[in-house]
Design a protein around this motif. Structure first.
Motif, PDB file in Angstrom:
ATOM      1  N   LEU A   2       0.829  -1.195   0.000  1.00 45.77           N
ATOM      2  CA  LEU A   2       0.000   0.000   0.000  1.00 45.77           C
ATOM      3  C   LEU A   2       0.868   1.252   0.000  1.00 45.77           C
ATOM      4  N   LYS A   3       0.443   2.245  -0.762  1.00 48.40           N
ATOM      5  CA  LYS A   3       1.123   3.528  -0.798  1.00 48.40           C
ATOM      6  C   LYS A   3       0.116   4.615  -0.471  1.00 48.40           C
ATOM      7  N   ALA A   4       0.585   5.622   0.255  1.00 48.58           N
ATOM      8  CA  ALA A   4      -0.306   6.716   0.647  1.00 48.58           C
ATOM      9  C   ALA A   4       0.375   8.047   0.386  1.00 48.58           C
ATOM     10  N   SER A   5      -0.428   9.041   0.052  1.00 50.39           N
ATOM     11  CA  SER A   5       0.088  10.388  -0.184  1.00 50.39           C
ATOM     12  C   SER A   5      -0.986  11.387   0.236  1.00 50.39           C
ATOM     13  N   GLN A   6      -0.622  12.679   0.230  1.00 50.27           N
ATOM     14  CA  GLN A   6      -1.600  13.708   0.560  1.00 50.27           C
ATOM     15  C   GLN A   6      -2.767  13.685  -0.416  1.00 50.27           C
ATOM     16  N   GLU A   8      -3.625  11.035  -2.431  1.00 51.11           N
ATOM     17  CA  GLU A   8      -4.259   9.717  -2.512  1.00 51.11           C
ATOM     18  C   GLU A   8      -3.985   8.935  -1.228  1.00 51.11           C
ATOM     19  N   PRO A   9      -4.702   9.262  -0.158  1.00 51.86           N
ATOM     20  CA  PRO A   9      -4.479   8.581   1.125  1.00 51.86           C
ATOM     21  C   PRO A   9      -5.075   7.173   1.138  1.00 51.86           C
ATOM     22  N   VAL A  10      -4.593   6.367   2.047  1.00 51.90           N
ATOM     23  CA  VAL A  10      -5.255   5.111   2.380  1.00 51.90           C
ATOM     24  C   VAL A  10      -6.250   5.434   3.488  1.00 51.90           C
ATOM     25  N   SER A  11      -7.499   5.023   3.312  1.00 54.50           N
ATOM     26  CA  SER A  11      -8.554   5.446   4.235  1.00 54.50           C
ATOM     27  C   SER A  11      -9.244   4.254   4.885  1.00 54.50           C
ATOM     28  N   LEU A  12      -9.705   4.461   6.097  1.00 55.55           N
ATOM     29  CA  LEU A  12     -10.488   3.462   6.817  1.00 55.55           C
ATOM     30  C   LEU A  12     -11.860   4.059   7.116  1.00 55.55           C
ATOM     31  N   TYR A  13     -12.886   3.457   6.547  1.00 56.42           N
ATOM     32  CA  TYR A  13     -14.266   3.907   6.742  1.00 56.42           C
ATOM     33  C   TYR A  13     -14.934   2.971   7.751  1.00 56.42           C
ATOM     34  N   ILE A  14     -15.540   3.550   8.784  1.00 56.70           N
ATOM     35  CA  ILE A  14     -16.143   2.754   9.850  1.00 56.70           C
ATOM     36  C   ILE A  14     -17.605   3.128   9.980  1.00 56.70           C
ATOM     37  N   ASN A  15     -18.475   2.124   9.767  1.00 50.63           N
ATOM     38  CA  ASN A  15     -19.920   2.350   9.849  1.00 50.63           C
ATOM     39  C   ASN A  15     -20.612   0.991   9.916  1.00 50.63           C
ATOM     40  N   ASP A  16     -21.854   0.992  10.323  1.00 52.09           N
ATOM     41  CA  ASP A  16     -22.664  -0.222  10.314  1.00 52.09           C
ATOM     42  C   ASP A  16     -23.305  -0.347   8.929  1.00 52.09           C
ATOM     43  N   PHE A  17     -22.507  -0.746   7.951  1.00 53.51           N
ATOM     44  CA  PHE A  17     -22.972  -0.743   6.566  1.00 53.51           C
ATOM     45  C   PHE A  17     -24.080  -1.755   6.300  1.00 53.51           C
ATOM     46  N   ASP A  18     -24.092  -2.873   7.024  1.00 53.23           N
ATOM     47  CA  ASP A  18     -25.120  -3.889   6.760  1.00 53.23           C
ATOM     48  C   ASP A  18     -26.251  -3.875   7.791  1.00 53.23           C
ATOM     49  N   LYS A  19     -26.267  -2.822   8.646  1.00 55.78           N
ATOM     50  CA  LYS A  19     -27.364  -2.604   9.599  1.00 55.78           C
ATOM     51  C   LYS A  19     -27.587  -3.797  10.535  1.00 55.78           C
ATOM     52  N   ASN A  20     -26.493  -4.376  11.040  1.00 53.71           N
ATOM     53  CA  ASN A  20     -26.633  -5.481  11.982  1.00 53.71           C
ATOM     54  C   ASN A  20     -26.171  -5.090  13.379  1.00 53.71           C
ATOM     55  N   LEU A  81     -10.913   7.592   8.830  1.00 51.68           N
ATOM     56  CA  LEU A  81      -9.532   7.793   9.254  1.00 51.68           C
ATOM     57  C   LEU A  81      -8.643   7.701   8.013  1.00 51.68           C
ATOM     58  N   LYS A  82      -7.700   8.637   7.884  1.00 48.09           N
ATOM     59  CA  LYS A  82      -6.868   8.675   6.684  1.00 48.09           C
ATOM     60  C   LYS A  82      -5.381   8.614   7.032  1.00 48.09           C
ATOM     61  N   ALA A  83      -4.628   7.851   6.246  1.00 47.86           N
ATOM     62  CA  ALA A  83      -3.169   7.786   6.368  1.00 47.86           C
ATOM     63  C   ALA A  83      -2.575   8.425   5.122  1.00 47.86           C
ATOM     64  N   TYR A  84      -1.733   9.438   5.317  1.00 46.39           N
ATOM     65  CA  TYR A  84      -1.154  10.163   4.189  1.00 46.39           C
ATOM     66  C   TYR A  84       0.294   9.747   3.907  1.00 46.39           C
ATOM     67  N   THR A  85       0.898   9.028   4.839  1.00 46.53           N
ATOM     68  CA  THR A  85       2.240   8.497   4.609  1.00 46.53           C
ATOM     69  C   THR A  85       2.450   7.297   5.517  1.00 46.53           C
ATOM     70  N   PHE A  86       3.251   6.355   5.061  1.00 52.06           N
ATOM     71  CA  PHE A  86       3.636   5.201   5.868  1.00 52.06           C
ATOM     72  C   PHE A  86       5.123   5.241   6.202  1.00 52.06           C
ATOM     73  N   GLN A  87       5.776   6.341   5.892  1.00 50.69           N
ATOM     74  CA  GLN A  87       7.205   6.445   6.164  1.00 50.69           C
ATOM     75  C   GLN A  87       7.471   6.676   7.648  1.00 50.69           C
ATOM     76  N   SER A  88       8.512   6.031   8.157  1.00 49.51           N
ATOM     77  CA  SER A  88       8.995   6.362   9.495  1.00 49.51           C
ATOM     78  C   SER A  88       9.685   7.714   9.389  1.00 49.51           C
ATOM     79  N   THR A  89       9.264   8.656  10.208  1.00 49.87           N
ATOM     80  CA  THR A  89       9.638  10.057  10.014  1.00 49.87           C
ATOM     81  C   THR A  89      10.170  10.682  11.296  1.00 49.87           C
TER      82      THR A  89
END
Length: 208
Positions: A2-6, A8-20, A81-89
């Motif tokens: 996976l690669k992330a940038s400002q 094109e971030p890698v994103s995590l979407y959290i919701n009850d999508f299937d209503k359970n 939640l969004k990740a814009y870089t995976f580099q150790s900084t």
């Protein structure tokens, strides 16, 4: 990988999508400037059963973007939640609450870093960095992040760090390292303690 940038971030979407009444985490990434769900059809439909009828064919699912798979109204109600870089900084404190970022050398990017100790390894008056990491608890479609055997980064005195190869430094930290510590060796040189996840600690004497 996976690669992330400002843009094109890698994103995590959290919701009850299937209503359970249980939240569902959906990880996305960009491909050809479009956002897609990371997991394949089998894993998605196992997690969200209603999508089995919506996308009966693999090819049909693969060509749809995240925004096409999940309605806009659902995304608007979702925690993101969004990740814009995976580099150790490294972040330098410039004073007055101002910080500048600097990516650590390539050797520090082979795997996730979980702990860092700072000490003057070569007695030049500057604090050097010893890093440990790796991560095994990863889904099979991604593979383990286990390419690191620890990293020694020497400080040149100007806020820049040079990675020293393991064959030269003698540093080898096995396993998924979670904690590093330096202990006084008394009359002898200090020791580096490396504690891996679900493993026995190891001791490495630091000879300047």
């Amino acid at each position: 990988n996976l690669k992330a940038s400002q843009k094109e971030p890698v994103s995590l979407y959290i919701n009850d999508f299937d209503k359970n009444e249980s939240n569902d985490p959906i990880l996305t990434y960009y491909r050809d400037q479009k956002e897609y769900v990371l997991v394949g059809k089998d894993l998605l439909t196992k997690q969200l059963a209603p999508f089995r009828k919506q996308y009966p064919q693999y090819a049909d699912y693969a060509k749809h973007t995240f925004q096409e798979v999940f309605p806009k109204v659902e995304i608007e109600k979702t925690k993101i939640l969004k990740a814009y870089t995976f580099q150790s900084t490294l972040f330098k404190n410039e004073g007055n609450l101002n910080f500048t970022s600097q990516a650590l050398p390539q050797q520090a990017q082979y795997a996730p870093v979980y702990d860092i100790v700072a000490m003057d390894v070569n007695s030049d008056g500057h604090k050097d960095l010893i890093l440990g990491g790796n991560f095994y608890e990863v889904q099979p479609y991604l593979g383990r992040y286990d390419a690191s055997c620890g990293s020694l980064l020497l400080n040149n005195g100007h806020g820049e760090f040079e990675a020293i190869a393991s064959r030269e430094s003698g540093l080898f930290l096995d396993g998924a390292v979670r904690h590093l510590s330096i202990i006084d060796g008394g009359e002898e040189s200090p020791f580096l303690i490396s504690i891996p996840n679900n493993g026995k600690p190891s001791f490495l004497q630091i000879i300047e």
